[in-house]
Structure formats: structure tokens, C-alpha cells
Scaffold this active site. Structure first.
Site, PDB file in Angstrom:
ATOM      1  N   LYS A 176      59.582-138.286  10.561  1.00 31.88           N
ATOM      2  CA  LYS A 176      60.004-139.315   9.602  1.00 31.88           C
ATOM      3  C   LYS A 176      60.729-138.692   8.419  1.00 31.88           C
ATOM      4  CE  LYS A 176      56.357-142.371  10.999  1.00 31.88           C
ATOM      5  NZ  LYS A 176      57.199-143.003  12.025  1.00 31.88           N
ATOM      6  N   GLY A 177      60.227-137.542   7.975  1.00 29.46           N
ATOM      7  CA  GLY A 177      60.857-136.893   6.823  1.00 29.46           C
ATOM      8  C   GLY A 177      62.287-136.495   7.141  1.00 29.46           C
ATOM      9  N   THR A 235      63.433-145.888  17.902  1.00 27.80           N
ATOM     10  CA  THR A 235      62.960-144.734  17.116  1.00 27.80           C
ATOM     11  C   THR A 235      63.916-144.482  15.945  1.00 27.80           C
ATOM     12  OG1 THR A 235      62.244-143.785  19.206  1.00 27.80           O
ATOM     13  CG2 THR A 235      62.173-142.333  17.288  1.00 27.80           C
ATOM     14  N   ASP A 294      63.249-145.392   9.529  1.00 23.49           N
ATOM     15  CA  ASP A 294      63.671-144.246   8.697  1.00 23.49           C
ATOM     16  C   ASP A 294      65.108-144.444   8.213  1.00 23.49           C
ATOM     17  OD1 ASP A 294      61.206-143.078   9.273  1.00 23.49           O
ATOM     18  OD2 ASP A 294      61.993-142.096  11.060  1.00 23.49           O
TER      19      ASP A 294
HETATM   20  O1  RIB Z   1      59.944-142.670  12.733  1.00 24.09           O
HETATM   21  C1  RIB Z   1      60.247-141.979  13.899  1.00 24.09           C
HETATM   22  C2  RIB Z   1      59.617-140.617  13.886  1.00 24.09           C
HETATM   23  O2  RIB Z   1      58.217-140.742  13.883  1.00 24.09           O
HETATM   24  C3  RIB Z   1      59.941-139.765  15.093  1.00 24.09           C
HETATM   25  O3  RIB Z   1      61.119-139.012  14.923  1.00 24.09           O
HETATM   26  C4  RIB Z   1      58.683-138.922  15.261  1.00 24.09           C
HETATM   27  O4  RIB Z   1      58.869-137.565  15.029  1.00 24.09           O
HETATM   28  C5  RIB Z   1      57.658-139.533  14.312  1.00 24.09           C
HETATM   29  O5  RIB Z   1      57.494-138.773  13.188  1.00 24.09           O
END
Ligand code: RIB
Length: 295
Positions: free
Chosen positions: A40-41, A243, A247
């Protein structure tokens, strides 16, 4: 201009394409495995960079994760604070189904080796008014929030993945929360199906000086602070992989904010960016550049 520090996770994402998520007691064969830069970071840093911001990233990796640091270098991040240690790099095992939905199993590894000494070293270079962006994938989060807040930094928290550790943090020191429905419900103390206006209202009651940005997937996103409530609709796209959508939203919203946009404009920018992210596979590689956003 105030600086932006993302003190965040760096993960290797192993993505397994499956017909349906594995259930308890079941064994499923995947069609394919792909490896991506993630965490996420890292994803949020990439989103802010691609939106046009200068970003410092701090965090820890193992030797086999040096390519994550190189990825951020190539994107233009300041990675001088990232430390390589003798621990495995954090990783995620991600099942991705035919609708592009996912479920994620995390191994914290080096992300969970953050120490108070390292935090002090990182924060020494930042000051009053600088932004610090945090998620719940690294250790010493409470210490980081307390020290950053003492310095007068603006604290931004994405409490993901949510767990009981979040409630041990000094959440009144958080300036901006980025949450999905599950995290929002936990912060508000209500059910996940609660109306978004009521949910964010309950969060504001608890944290009156904060801004909460709540993403709702196909139902769009809302935000609320003491000055008001804003809602935007989602864009209709065919998702191949969700995914890093959250973020991307976080990174682009923050970029808009730093660039002086209104909350509504930030939400619109972030909505368009995350709609592009879900049409592409993987985590960081799926995040769009600002010139791909048409407005
Ligand atoms: O938000 C998606 C992310 O969550 C992925 O890239 C994985 O590494 C988890 O941290």
C-alpha cells in the site's frame, strides 16, 4: 512548498489467477502467477509521483526487494531513507478471480522491523506543515504518529488492513482518514452497510478536526469534514484487477489537495485515476500517469 513523506510498506505481490477464491479445506489450481511491485505504501507513493508530486518514501526491505527501491527511484521518488536489512521483504499472496476482484494474504517481513531509532532518523528531516502518509502495514505506527504530530506534520492515515492495533493509535492526531466501507464502519462504530453520510458523520463526531475520505467501490466515494459533505459517482469501467484502486484514489486525492484543489475536485481526479487502475493488471504498474487523465 511543504514536503510529502510516505512512511509505508514495500511489498512483492505474487498474484495468482484463480477461477474462484480458495475456501476453507479446499485446494484450487491457479491458471497463472505474476509478480508485481506493490504494498500500500509503495502504491500510494507511485500514485502521488505519477500525479506530479515530489515524494520521499521511507520504509524497510530485504536484499531480494531492492528492485522495489529501484522502481521508486525510476519513478522519481527520493528513496534515500529506505533501509535494506537482513530480513525478508514484505510480500502479498493475492488471489485474483475472473471479475478482477482479489483477496490478499500479507507477510509483513521487513515492513514490521521499523524501530523507534529509525523513525527518529527519518523524521529528523521533516518539519511543521510537511505531510506524512501512513497505512497499517508497518510497525511502530503509534510512535510515528505521535512524533510526527509533535513536529506539526499533517498526518494522513489509511488504516488498512484494519485490525485492533488501529484503535491503540492516537487517532485524534490524524488529519485525514482514507477508508473503505469496512474500515469506515470500524472507525465509526456502525455496520458496514450504513449510509455513507451517516457513517462519515459518526467519524466526524469522534474526530471533529479530521477529513474522512470514504471509497465505496462501484458506488463512488464521499468525503466529510466540519465544512461539509461531498459525494461523487464512480465511473463505469470493465475491471480486470481492482488491486491498488484504493491506493490510487488516496495518492491522487492527496496530489489534488497539495496542488490546491477543492475536496470535490480532488474526489473527481482520484475517481478518474482509480477507474483507469482497475482496467489494468497488477498493483503499482496499473496506476496511471497524470497525462492519461482526461478530466
Ligand atoms: O492495496 C493493494 C496492496 O495491498 C497490494 O499491492 C499488496 O501488497 C497489499 O499491501
Amino acid at each position: 512548498m511543504n514536503r510529502i513523506l510516505n512512511f509505508g510498506s514495500l511489498n512483492i505481490d505474487y498474484v495468482y489467477d484463480v477461477p474462484a477464491f480458495v475456501k476453507k479445506g479446499e485446494t484450487v489450481s491457479s491458471y497463472k502467477r505474476s509478480t508485481f511491485t506493490g504494498g500500500k505504501g509503495l502504491n500510494q507513493t507511485v500514485a502521488m509521483l505519477r500525479a506530479g508530486l515530489k515524494v520521499w518514501h521511507a520504509g524497510m526491505i530485504g536484499e531480494e526487494g531492492v528492485f522495489l527501491k529501484e522502481y521508486l527511484d525510476n519513478e522519481g521518488a527520493d528513496t534515500s531513507l529506505i533501509k535494506t536489512i537482513s530480513e525478508s521483504t514484505g510480500h502479498a499472496v493475492i488471489q485474483r478471480d475472473i471479475d478482477g476482484d482479489n483477496c490478499i494474504l500479507l507477510y509483513g517481513g521487513a515492513n514490521r522491523q521499523i524501530t523507534k531509532e529509525y523513525v527518529d532518523t527519518v523524521l529528523a528531516g521533516f518539519d511543521d506543515g510537511d505531510f506524512i502518509v501512513l497505512q497499517n502495514e508497518i510497525s511502530e505506527l503509534k510512535y510515528i504518529i505521535d512524533r510526527a504530530s509533535e513536529k506539526g506534520m499533517k498526518v494522513i492515515l489509511n488504516p488498512s488492513p484494519i485490525n485492533e492495533e488501529i484503535f491503540k493509535l492516537s487517532l485524534l492526531k490524524v488529519d485525514i482518514f482514507f477508508v473503505n466501507e469496512i474500515e469506515g464502519a470500524a472507525l465509526a462504530g456502525c455496520s458496514e452497510g450504513e449510509d455513507a453520510s451517516i457513517m462519515t458523520g459518526k467519524i466526524l463526531d469522534k474526530f471533529p478536526d479530521s477529513l474522512t475520505v470514504l471509497t465505496l467501490g462501484e458506488k463512488g466515494a464521499v468525503c466529510r469534514d466540519k465544512d461539509g459533505y461531498t459525494a461523487v459517482e464512480a465511473e463505469k469501467v470493465k475491471a480486470v484487477d481492482t488491486t491498488a484502486a484504493g491506493d490510487t484514489f488516496t495518492g491522487y486525492f492527496l496530489a489534488g489537495l497539495v496542488l490546491g484543489m477543492s475536496n470535490k475536485e480532488c474526489m473527481e481526479l482520484a475517481t478518474e485515476a482509480s477507474a483507469i487502475t482497475v482496467t489494468r493488471p497488477g498493483a503499482a504498474p496499473s496506476i496511471p500517469y497524470i497525462n492519461e487523465i482526461t478530466g
